[in-house]
Design an enzyme around this catalytic site. Structure first.
Site, PDB file in Angstrom:
ATOM      1  N   ARG A  27       6.570   6.727 -10.766  1.00  0.00           N
ATOM      2  CA  ARG A  27       6.484   5.396 -10.121  1.00  0.00           C
ATOM      3  C   ARG A  27       5.182   4.664 -10.449  1.00  0.00           C
ATOM      4  NH1 ARG A  27      10.737   4.402  -6.555  1.00  0.00           N
ATOM      5  NH2 ARG A  27      11.697   6.279  -5.694  1.00  0.00           N
ATOM      6  N   ARG A  85       5.088  -0.763  -7.174  1.00  0.00           N
ATOM      7  CA  ARG A  85       4.494  -1.596  -6.131  1.00  0.00           C
ATOM      8  C   ARG A  85       2.992  -1.436  -5.926  1.00  0.00           C
ATOM      9  NH1 ARG A  85       7.942  -0.736  -0.905  1.00  0.00           N
ATOM     10  NH2 ARG A  85       8.369   1.285  -1.878  1.00  0.00           N
ATOM     11  N   ARG A 129       7.603  -9.173 -10.282  1.00  0.00           N
ATOM     12  CA  ARG A 129       8.867  -8.944  -9.587  1.00  0.00           C
ATOM     13  C   ARG A 129       9.209 -10.051  -8.590  1.00  0.00           C
ATOM     14  NH1 ARG A 129      11.355  -4.671  -7.259  1.00  0.00           N
ATOM     15  NH2 ARG A 129      12.301  -6.291  -6.020  1.00  0.00           N
ATOM     16  N   ASP A 148      16.051   2.320 -12.368  1.00  0.00           N
ATOM     17  CA  ASP A 148      16.391   2.986 -11.106  1.00  0.00           C
ATOM     18  C   ASP A 148      17.574   3.895 -11.375  1.00  0.00           C
ATOM     19  OD1 ASP A 148      15.831   2.687  -7.946  1.00  0.00           O
ATOM     20  OD2 ASP A 148      17.938   3.172  -8.334  1.00  0.00           O
ATOM     21  N   TYR A 154      24.299   9.680  -2.979  1.00  0.00           N
ATOM     22  CA  TYR A 154      24.289   8.260  -2.609  1.00  0.00           C
ATOM     23  C   TYR A 154      25.713   7.720  -2.491  1.00  0.00           C
ATOM     24  CZ  TYR A 154      19.256   7.572  -3.238  1.00  0.00           C
ATOM     25  OH  TYR A 154      17.891   7.607  -3.115  1.00  0.00           O
TER      26      TYR A 154
END
Lengths: 361, 361
Positions: free
Chosen positions: B44, B48, B57, B93, B171
């Site tokens: 990652r 962020r 983004r 992702d 998921y």
């Protein structure tokens, strides 16, 4: 057996305690021998899977229900009546001792415990200590709830429980549930003095909460370290196990067997036993024969039916339960339980049938 | 190196690939030998924690950003420019292949991937298959993004990645993130045929997604089984590992080293390696020397700086990183990384300083 008698401080292996539940299947298995009947109960058996629970709880916030002695007692007894399990587990929550000393904590439905002012510094811990000890007066609703429960349970043992110091500390530092417990684990390393002070404090309050349940009549004491699986063995052993050991020793000194349980804690199993637990709860991930081997074959086990299979076809669940019982025979004593709490959407009839099955094995 | 050259199908140890990044520190360590410079990158790292990422983004939904080749490429390159890490990791992702075949999936900020129609039956899996294969046309945005990235990376390797079949299946069955993955684990046992069909399908789409990244120029392939830690070893080995093995074999056949990573998977470490991974990623819970011992000392490792310490005082973090590197020396190759993804609130300057430290060790 009256509340008065239960109100006395119990000494190790107190004859009153032994006389009531000492020869029960649960206490026998917890003591490392095999009772005639294989005992079974379920973590979170007193809870949302039961319609009578949902009716009793309607309109009452979780922590308010825990602190209403009549309601907590009624909810505790519901699964015993319905399922015929071999133990009751006191209806409460691990954050109850925080609420009782005056920490602003709520259990938010769908989220979990939320702490208004997270604890991040030594000063924050000092403010917790300024709230004063968790004394008998503050513990009165818990004591009353346990006394009312055991008076109706007769010879069925009640399991008291509390959260382990690390898990309580994790809630206090994070301010609520967390996946990685980054803030708690950061504090542990970034400010060891604040962390040590926090663990001292959580050990005191959760220890007092657990001891109060035993003194009031619980026949065993289970310590839940729900979040310990987030820790490396080294961090657990150095920064968390000593505080858990104090809580377990305090309960043991009152003459009951202690059970220690965590989720995804296969790597910590031996360290958690060595913190002073008589019995290890094992989650669904680790087969009981493997768990017993890691523990040297000397520790009674509790577990570990996979909650995911409670909603599988009965033949799948039955085969799994028989496998759990077969593997559990490797341990000196085995109490059948789930490998995690009862899922809220569980059909209660399945739990009843599971108890009946276990009692034939 | 042009997109045209990268567009050809790569054979094992293709000279074009070896010529560009084959002697890089990353690929050398992944191949089980010690490069001159200890390589480091961060899971990652493109995300962020970087202000330039948040600026890029702004106003674009996560999956839309992943599928915009210019934006995905820019975001992938940002941490390489800023930190001087030894690898880029493609900004994407694990649910991107689901979106590309037409599954209704969104990444909801603060929640994670949400699937509009959870998959619970064999018919549901058949409907997934009716969506058609993840072919080159559908993969075009991924291929373009990777090609643009490697064209600018020059000799810095790009790590491609994908979610493992179990994690994608979890998921799809749950409909979103879950703590216990009860529905997925229930389906595995309650309807083994539906589960097997679902694993076949997820292995196909995630395998195609990973292979496309390698074919377009990624120099290594990492498979993330984020939720495998929810499984017992027996369930993992019987119901999940074979599908992961197919994905890993497909990437290996394209001539790159494969890395396999999960969270809280210490108990599954050997099984995950035996699924066919060249390198094992290790989360922060398990010390690298212990991980290497479990793997027989024969497997290169990636990891495992504790993300919780990124916000600790520098001396605490530095001592920890030095310990990680010392323990990592037990393995035949070591790529320094975190033991989990970069927390969003991480100070990017700390990551840059960490890279500089690792490069002196």
């Amino acid at each position: 057996m009256s509340g008065t008698i239960l109100g006395v401080s119990l000494t190790p292996h107190h004859p009153l305690l032994d006389g009531r539940t000492g020869d029960s299947a649960l206490v026998t298995a917890y003591s490392g021998t095999r009772p005639e009947r294989l005992p079974v109960w379920f973590m979170r058996q007193a809870g949302r899977s039961l319609p009578e629970y949902r009716a009793s709880r309607a309109g009452t916030a979780m922590l308010d229900a825990c602190l209403d002695p009549d309601l907590a007692s009624e909810i505790t007894l519901q699964p015993v009546r319905r399922h015929g399990v071999d133990a009751a587990v006191f209806f409460s929550d691990i954050v109850v001792p925080l609420r009782l000393v005056g920490v602003d904590v709520e259990i938010v439905p769908g989220t979990g415990p939320v702490i208004a002012s997270p604890v991040r510094t030594l000063d924050d811990v000092a403010r917790l200590r300024d709230l004063g000890p968790l004394d008998a007066a503050r513990l009165a609703p818990v004591t009353a709830g346990v006394e009312r429960t055991v008076a109706q349970l007769d010879r069925t043992p009640l399991v008291g429980f509390a959260g382990a110091p690390f898990t309580l500390a994790a809630y206090l530092v994070e301010g609520g549930p967390s996946r990685d417990h980054l803030a708690a684990r950061r504090l542990m390393h970034a400010d060891p003095a604040a962390w040590a002070a926090l663990m001292d404090w959580t050990a005191e309050v959760t220890g007092a909460f657990l001891a109060a349940q035993v003194t009031a009549g619980a026949s065993a004491a289970q310590l839940f370290d729900s979040w310990a699986g987030a820790l490396s063995l080294a961090d657990y052993a150095a920064h968390c196990a000593p505080a858990s050991a104090r809580v377990l020793a305090q309960a043991s000194a009152l003459g009951v067997r202690t059970v220690h349980f965590g989720v995804a804690t296969g790597e910590l199993l031996v360290a958690m036993r060595d913190a002073g637990a008589d019995v290890m709860g094992v989650d669904y991930r680790l087969p009981l024969d493997e768990a017993s081997a890691r523990l040297g074959g000397a520790t009674p086990l509790q577990g570990n039916v996979d909650p995911a299979l409670l909603s599988a076809p009965w033949d799948v669940l039955e085969a799994h339960v028989r496998d759990v019982v077969r593997r559990g025979a490797a341990a000196p004593g085995h109490v059948v339980n789930l490998g995690h709490g009862v899922p809220p959407d569980t059909d209660p009839a399945v739990l009843t049938r599971l108890v009946q099955l276990v009692h034939t094995l």
